[in-house]
Design a protein around this motif. Structure first.
Motif, PDB file in Angstrom:
ATOM      1  N   LYS A 198      -1.433  -4.546   5.503  1.00 49.46           N
ATOM      2  CA  LYS A 198      -1.994  -4.391   4.167  1.00 49.46           C
ATOM      3  C   LYS A 198      -3.389  -3.763   4.179  1.00 49.46           C
ATOM      4  O   LYS A 198      -3.645  -2.792   3.470  1.00 49.46           O
ATOM      5  CB  LYS A 198      -2.023  -5.746   3.465  1.00 49.46           C
ATOM      6  CG  LYS A 198      -0.636  -6.266   3.094  1.00 49.46           C
ATOM      7  CD  LYS A 198      -0.717  -7.511   2.247  1.00 49.46           C
ATOM      8  CE  LYS A 198       0.669  -7.946   1.784  1.00 49.46           C
ATOM      9  NZ  LYS A 198       0.610  -9.135   0.899  1.00 49.46           N
ATOM     10  N   LEU A 199      -4.300  -4.309   4.975  1.00 54.89           N
ATOM     11  CA  LEU A 199      -5.662  -3.775   4.985  1.00 54.89           C
ATOM     12  C   LEU A 199      -5.724  -2.360   5.565  1.00 54.89           C
ATOM     13  O   LEU A 199      -6.286  -1.457   4.932  1.00 54.89           O
ATOM     14  CB  LEU A 199      -6.597  -4.714   5.747  1.00 54.89           C
ATOM     15  CG  LEU A 199      -8.050  -4.246   5.859  1.00 54.89           C
ATOM     16  CD1 LEU A 199      -8.651  -4.004   4.475  1.00 54.89           C
ATOM     17  CD2 LEU A 199      -8.887  -5.269   6.630  1.00 54.89           C
ATOM     18  N   PRO A 200      -5.145  -2.101   6.753  1.00 55.51           N
ATOM     19  CA  PRO A 200      -5.176  -0.725   7.271  1.00 55.51           C
ATOM     20  C   PRO A 200      -4.497   0.265   6.335  1.00 55.51           C
ATOM     21  O   PRO A 200      -4.975   1.389   6.149  1.00 55.51           O
ATOM     22  CB  PRO A 200      -4.428  -0.831   8.606  1.00 55.51           C
ATOM     23  CG  PRO A 200      -4.475  -2.262   8.978  1.00 55.51           C
ATOM     24  CD  PRO A 200      -4.494  -3.020   7.698  1.00 55.51           C
ATOM     25  N   GLY A 201      -3.385  -0.144   5.739  1.00 53.42           N
ATOM     26  CA  GLY A 201      -2.682   0.747   4.827  1.00 53.42           C
ATOM     27  C   GLY A 201      -3.500   1.061   3.583  1.00 53.42           C
ATOM     28  O   GLY A 201      -3.527   2.201   3.112  1.00 53.42           O
ATOM     29  N   TRP A 235       0.787  -1.231   0.000  1.00 49.70           N
ATOM     30  CA  TRP A 235       0.000   0.000   0.000  1.00 49.70           C
ATOM     31  C   TRP A 235       0.821   1.284   0.000  1.00 49.70           C
ATOM     32  O   TRP A 235       0.247   2.372  -0.133  1.00 49.70           O
ATOM     33  CB  TRP A 235      -0.946   0.017   1.207  1.00 49.70           C
ATOM     34  CG  TRP A 235      -0.259  -0.017   2.539  1.00 49.70           C
ATOM     35  CD1 TRP A 235       0.043  -1.122   3.284  1.00 49.70           C
ATOM     36  CD2 TRP A 235       0.217   1.108   3.296  1.00 49.70           C
ATOM     37  NE1 TRP A 235       0.676  -0.767   4.447  1.00 49.70           N
ATOM     38  CE2 TRP A 235       0.791   0.594   4.484  1.00 49.70           C
ATOM     39  CE3 TRP A 235       0.213   2.482   3.092  1.00 49.70           C
ATOM     40  CZ2 TRP A 235       1.361   1.430   5.451  1.00 49.70           C
ATOM     41  CZ3 TRP A 235       0.777   3.313   4.057  1.00 49.70           C
ATOM     42  CH2 TRP A 235       1.337   2.782   5.224  1.00 49.70           C
ATOM     43  N   LEU A 236       2.137   1.208   0.121  1.00 46.46           N
ATOM     44  CA  LEU A 236       2.943   2.429   0.084  1.00 46.46           C
ATOM     45  C   LEU A 236       2.852   3.113  -1.279  1.00 46.46           C
ATOM     46  O   LEU A 236       3.061   4.315  -1.386  1.00 46.46           O
ATOM     47  CB  LEU A 236       4.396   2.114   0.424  1.00 46.46           C
ATOM     48  CG  LEU A 236       4.641   1.599   1.847  1.00 46.46           C
ATOM     49  CD1 LEU A 236       6.107   1.295   2.055  1.00 46.46           C
ATOM     50  CD2 LEU A 236       4.149   2.602   2.880  1.00 46.46           C
ATOM     51  N   SER A 237       2.553   2.352  -2.313  1.00 45.41           N
ATOM     52  CA  SER A 237       2.178   2.937  -3.600  1.00 45.41           C
ATOM     53  C   SER A 237       0.696   3.276  -3.513  1.00 45.41           C
ATOM     54  O   SER A 237      -0.144   2.398  -3.300  1.00 45.41           O
ATOM     55  CB  SER A 237       2.423   1.935  -4.736  1.00 45.41           C
ATOM     56  OG  SER A 237       1.617   2.229  -5.854  1.00 45.41           O
ATOM     57  N   ILE A 238       0.366   4.563  -3.664  1.00 43.83           N
ATOM     58  CA  ILE A 238      -1.023   4.989  -3.472  1.00 43.83           C
ATOM     59  C   ILE A 238      -1.988   4.293  -4.444  1.00 43.83           C
ATOM     60  O   ILE A 238      -3.025   3.764  -4.008  1.00 43.83           O
ATOM     61  CB  ILE A 238      -1.135   6.527  -3.577  1.00 43.83           C
ATOM     62  CG1 ILE A 238      -0.381   7.171  -2.403  1.00 43.83           C
ATOM     63  CG2 ILE A 238      -2.595   6.966  -3.574  1.00 43.83           C
ATOM     64  CD1 ILE A 238      -0.341   8.678  -2.458  1.00 43.83           C
TER      65      ILE A 238
END
Length: 456
Positions: free
Chosen positions: A423-426, A292-295
Motif C-alpha cells: 500500500k505505501l510503496p504503491g 493504489w492501483l487506482s491512481i
C-alpha cells in the motif's frame, strides 16, 4: 537448443494450473500455498517469454490454435487470479430466487456456494447489468447445485465473449489475434472468467456495425454491453461518431436511431429481469476498498499517510475521497479531449476514421478504469480489446503489449492482489507517476515556444 514458443507457453500454463491446485485458497501459512505462489510467478515469466516471441506472428489461424493449446490446462484447473466466478454463481442463485441484486449480496439467500465467495463480496450488492443477471441465473439453474458445472458454464460464456472479440476485430481491421493468447486473456478470461470480455465483445461488434452505417444495430450492441456493465456507455459517444460520419454522412438521423436502439435494448432487459436503474446505488459498493492501483485512490492514500504522520489519522478517508473526486474531474476532461479529437478526425476524413475513433474509445475505457475509485487488472480488458481492433503501431502497440504481459503479475492464484501488500510503496509510486506526467505537460508548451519559427 531454442524451445518452440508454443510448447514453452503450454508448459507455462500447465504450471499455472498446478499453482491453482496448490494455492487456490488463501492460506498464507500453508507450505502448499507458498509453493503454489512461487510456481505461479515462475509460470507467468515463462508465459510472458513465450507470448513475447509470438508478437510478430500475423496468421490468425496459427495464433488461435496456439491460444487453444495454451488454454487447455487452464480449463481443467480452478479459477485463478480472482474468485469472482463464485460470486457470479451465487448472484445467479439470488436472481433465480427473485432477490434484488442491487440491494442484497450472496449471503441474503444464503447461496449454496457461499463458502467459496470471498468474505468481502458476501454482503455486497452488485452493480452489473440486467443481461448479466439473466445469464447468471441461467447458469445457476442449469448447474442445479453443482459448482463445477457452474464454473464450466461461465467459462463457456467467457470464451464465447473472446470469440466474439476476435471475430469483430478481424472484421474491423484484420485485428490483433495475437492478444487472444496473451497472459492477460489467459489469466483473467480463460481462467478467471471475468464478464468484462463479454462487454468487450459486444462493444467491438457495435463498432463493426457502425462502420457499415447501421445505427440501430450499433445502438443495440452497445445496449447489450451496458446491460453487462454500465461502464460500456463510455464508448457510446465514439460509436456515434462512426454512424454519423459513415452512414453516407454526415447522417443527422443516425444518432437518434442509435440512441433509441440503445435505450430500447436496455429497457427491455431491465423490464424482463426486474432490475432497472438500481445499479446507480450499487456502484458505490466497492468504494470502501482502498488500493493504489487506482491512481486517484493511490494519491489520496499517500496524502492520508502524511496526515497520519502529522497526527490526523481521521483525515485519511477524507484525503482519499477528495483525490477520487479530483480523479473524476480529470477523467471527464480526458474523455472530452479524446472525443473532440476523434470527432475532428472523423469529420475531416470519414473514410479513415475507424482507427482513430476506435483508438480513442479504447483509451477512454482504459482511462475510466485507472481513474476510477478501484482498479483491477481485468478492468483493462475492454479498453485493450478495442485497441486490438485497430492497426496497433509505435508506442501504443508497445504499451498494449507490455500491459497484457505485466497486469497478471498484480494478482496471486487465490485472488489476493499484490496491491493489498504494497500500500505505501504503491501510493508513493502513484504520486511519482502523477508528478512525472504533470512535469511533461508543463515542459511541452515550453518546448513549443522555444522552437524557432521558419521564415521565408
Amino acid at each position: 537448443m531454442r524451445l518452440n514458443p508454443r510448447w514453452l507457453g503450454l508448459a507455462a500454463t500447465t504450471l499455472l494450473a498446478l499453482s491453482g491446485f496448490l494455492a487456490g485458497k488463501p492460506l498464507p501459512h500453508d507450505a502448499a500455498w507458498v509453493t503454489g505462489v512461487v510456481v505461479w510467478f515462475v509460470a507467468l515469466l515463462l508465459l510472458a517469454r513465450a507470448w513475447w516471441s509470438l508478437r510478430g506472428v500475423t496468421a490468425p489461424r496459427e495464433l488461435l490454435v496456439t491460444a487453444a493449446i495454451w488454454s487447455a490446462p487452464l480449463l481443467v484447473a480452478p479459477p485463478m487470479g480472482a474468485l469472482d466466478v463464485y460470486a457470479y454463481a451465487c448472484q445467479g442463485q439470488l436472481f433465480d430466487a427473485g432477490i434484488n441484486l442491487y440491494e442484497h449480496g450472496p449471503s441474503a439467500l444464503p447461496c449454496t456456494w457461499l463458502s467459496e465467495v470471498p468474505p468481502l463480496w458476501r454482503d455486497t450488492p452488485t452493480p452489473y447489468g440486467p443481461l448479466w443477471f439473466a445469464l447468471s441465473g441461467g447458469v445457476a439453474w442449469l448447474a442445479h447445485g453443482h459448482l463445477i458445472v457452474a464454473v464450466g458454464l461461465f467459462r463457456l460464456l467467457a470464451i464465447l465473449g473472446l470469440v466474439l472479440c476476435v471475430a469483430a476485430a478481424h472484421r474491423l481491421t484484420d485485428g490483433n489475434a495475437v492478444l487472444a493468447a496473451s497472459p492477460l486473456v489467459l489469466i483473467h478470461v480463460v481462467s478467471g472468467v471475468h464478464n468484462d470480455i463479454l462487454l468487450a465483445g459486444f462493444l467491438l461488434t457495435a463498432f463493426a456495425f457502425a462502420t457499415r452505417g447501421r445505427s440501430g444495430a450499433t445502438g443495440a450492441a452497445v445496449g447489450l454491453a451496458a446491460a453487462v456493465k454500465i461502464t460500456a456507455l463510455v464508448a457510446a459517444p465514439f460509436a456515434v461518431l462512426l454512424v454519423f460520419f459513415r452512414a453516407g454522412g454526415p447522417c443527422r438521423r443516425a444518432p437518434f436511431g442509435f440512441t433509441a436502439a440503445l435505450l430500447a435494448t436496455y429497457a427491455v432487459l431491465a423490464a424482463a429481469t426486474g432490475h432497472g436503474l438500481g445499479f446507480l446505488r450499487a456502484l458505490g459498493s466497492t468504494a470502501e476498498l482502498k488500493q493504489w492501483l487506482s491512481i486517484p485512490t493511490g494519491v489520496g492514500m499517500a496524502a492520508g499517510y502524511v496526515l497520519r504522520a502529522a497526527g490526523r489519522p481521521a483525515a485519511f478517508d477524507t484525503a482519499v475521497a477528495v483525490a477520487r473526486a479530483l480523479g473524476f474531474v480529470v477523467l471527464a476532461v480526458l474523455l472530452l479531449i479524446l472525443w473532440w479529437r476523434a470527432a475532428r478526425t472523423a469529420r475531416r476524413s470519414p473514410a479513415e476514421a475507424l482507427d482513430p475513433v476506435l483508438t480513442a474509445a479504447g483509451l477512454a475505457l482504459l482511462a475510466t478504469a485507472v481513474l476510477g475509485p478501484v482498479f483491477y487488472a481485468w478492468y483493462a480488458l475492454a479498453g485493450i480489446a478495442l485497441l486490438a481492433g485497430t492497426h496497433l503501431t509505435g508506442r501504443l502497440r508497445t504499451g498494449v503489449h507490455v500491459a497484457v504481459v505485466a497486469l497478471p503479475f498484480l494478482t496471486l492464484p487465490d485472488s489476493l492482489g499484490l496491491a493489498t501488500k504494497t500500500k505505501l510503496p504503491g501510493a508513493l509510486l502513484d504520486v511519482a507517476l502523477v508528478v512525472t506526467l504533470l512535469a511533461r505537460l508543463v515542459r511541452r508548451p515550453a518546448r513549443r515556444s522555444q522552437t524557432p519559427e521558419l521564415t521565408d
